[in-house]
Design a protein around this motif. Sequence first.
Motif, PDB file in Angstrom:
ATOM      1  N   ALA A  69      21.205  40.420  38.298  1.00  0.00           N
ATOM      2  CA  ALA A  69      22.575  40.943  38.236  1.00  0.00           C
ATOM      3  C   ALA A  69      22.893  41.507  36.853  1.00  0.00           C
ATOM      4  O   ALA A  69      23.544  42.554  36.736  1.00  0.00           O
ATOM      5  N   LEU A  70      22.436  40.832  35.801  1.00  0.00           N
ATOM      6  CA  LEU A  70      22.651  41.352  34.450  1.00  0.00           C
ATOM      7  C   LEU A  70      21.946  42.694  34.266  1.00  0.00           C
ATOM      8  O   LEU A  70      22.505  43.611  33.645  1.00  0.00           O
ATOM      9  N   ASP A 128      21.486  44.913  36.378  1.00  0.00           N
ATOM     10  CA  ASP A 128      22.199  45.953  37.119  1.00  0.00           C
ATOM     11  C   ASP A 128      23.498  46.391  36.454  1.00  0.00           C
ATOM     12  O   ASP A 128      24.095  47.387  36.858  1.00  0.00           O
ATOM     13  N   GLU A 129      23.936  45.629  35.459  1.00  0.00           N
ATOM     14  CA  GLU A 129      25.220  45.932  34.814  1.00  0.00           C
ATOM     15  C   GLU A 129      25.038  46.920  33.663  1.00  0.00           C
ATOM     16  O   GLU A 129      24.244  46.679  32.766  1.00  0.00           O
ATOM     17  N   ALA A 149      29.418  42.339  31.241  1.00  0.00           N
ATOM     18  CA  ALA A 149      28.212  42.251  32.069  1.00  0.00           C
ATOM     19  C   ALA A 149      28.029  40.838  32.625  1.00  0.00           C
ATOM     20  O   ALA A 149      27.732  40.665  33.812  1.00  0.00           O
ATOM     21  N   ARG A 190      30.358  38.543  33.019  1.00  0.00           N
ATOM     22  CA  ARG A 190      31.447  38.287  33.975  1.00  0.00           C
ATOM     23  C   ARG A 190      31.070  38.853  35.343  1.00  0.00           C
ATOM     24  O   ARG A 190      31.135  38.145  36.351  1.00  0.00           O
ATOM     25  N   ALA A 191      30.678  40.114  35.371  1.00  0.00           N
ATOM     26  CA  ALA A 191      30.316  40.748  36.641  1.00  0.00           C
ATOM     27  C   ALA A 191      29.134  40.039  37.291  1.00  0.00           C
ATOM     28  O   ALA A 191      29.116  39.829  38.512  1.00  0.00           O
ATOM     29  N   ALA A 192      28.157  39.661  36.487  1.00  0.00           N
ATOM     30  CA  ALA A 192      26.972  38.992  37.027  1.00  0.00           C
ATOM     31  C   ALA A 192      27.332  37.628  37.616  1.00  0.00           C
ATOM     32  O   ALA A 192      26.890  37.294  38.728  1.00  0.00           O
ATOM     33  N   ALA A 227      29.154  38.057  40.797  1.00  0.00           N
ATOM     34  CA  ALA A 227      28.256  38.525  41.857  1.00  0.00           C
ATOM     35  C   ALA A 227      27.409  37.397  42.433  1.00  0.00           C
ATOM     36  O   ALA A 227      27.175  37.356  43.647  1.00  0.00           O
ATOM     37  N   ASP A 236      20.112  39.267  27.051  1.00  0.00           N
ATOM     38  CA  ASP A 236      20.916  40.376  27.561  1.00  0.00           C
ATOM     39  C   ASP A 236      21.944  40.818  26.528  1.00  0.00           C
ATOM     40  O   ASP A 236      22.119  42.019  26.289  1.00  0.00           O
ATOM     41  N   ARG A 295      22.249  44.502  24.555  1.00  0.00           N
ATOM     42  CA  ARG A 295      23.474  45.314  24.571  1.00  0.00           C
ATOM     43  C   ARG A 295      24.017  45.545  23.160  1.00  0.00           C
ATOM     44  O   ARG A 295      24.626  46.570  22.896  1.00  0.00           O
TER      45      ARG A 295
END
Length: 185
Positions: free
Chosen positions: A62-63, A65-66, A74, A76-78, A81, A124, A128
């Motif tokens: 998931a990371l 893909d962000e 990133a 948070r979204a991961a 998800a 990650d 970034r």
Amino acid sequence: MAQRLENVALELFASQGFDETTVDELAVAGGVGRRTFFRYFPTKLDVVLGELDDGLAALVAALADEPGDDPVAAARAAFLAINHYAAAELPALRRRLGLIEDVPELAARATVRYRDWESALAADAARRWDDDPASLRAQVFGRAVVASMRAVFSAWHGRPEADADALGGLVEEAFDALARGFASR
């Protein structure tokens, strides 16, 4: 088969206690032999903690893909998800969380596995930030995120009425706090 064994084990652990439940009892309750049980789970601990390894693989994917250069966004979204649960999955999740919090050996082993989560998040964030994964900033980020998510799950577990949406809300709240502390330079 692994899912069935896991569900049976979590129920037995909840009713009998983790230490009081034997592998033989788990195998019988799951309708398999002892050797078959060990094909799916190397140890009794892995019945409870194996999900952490699966979750780590999902987090890393998931990371990846962000997009963007903000590790908080990133992460948070991961985490949102990978933490989608159907209502039918919540009882097993609650049992697992309770065991990890209440059984000292499970808590200790989980802490060791969380190091891999911290490392993945640090790597990650460093990517970034165009920084070294071993840098203090990246390491603090990885550890802070994992500690925050552990707190989220503990808070959610402590609210028996809380559903999957409430879990997502707690994840959002935790990342709001993290975002204030890890603002971009």
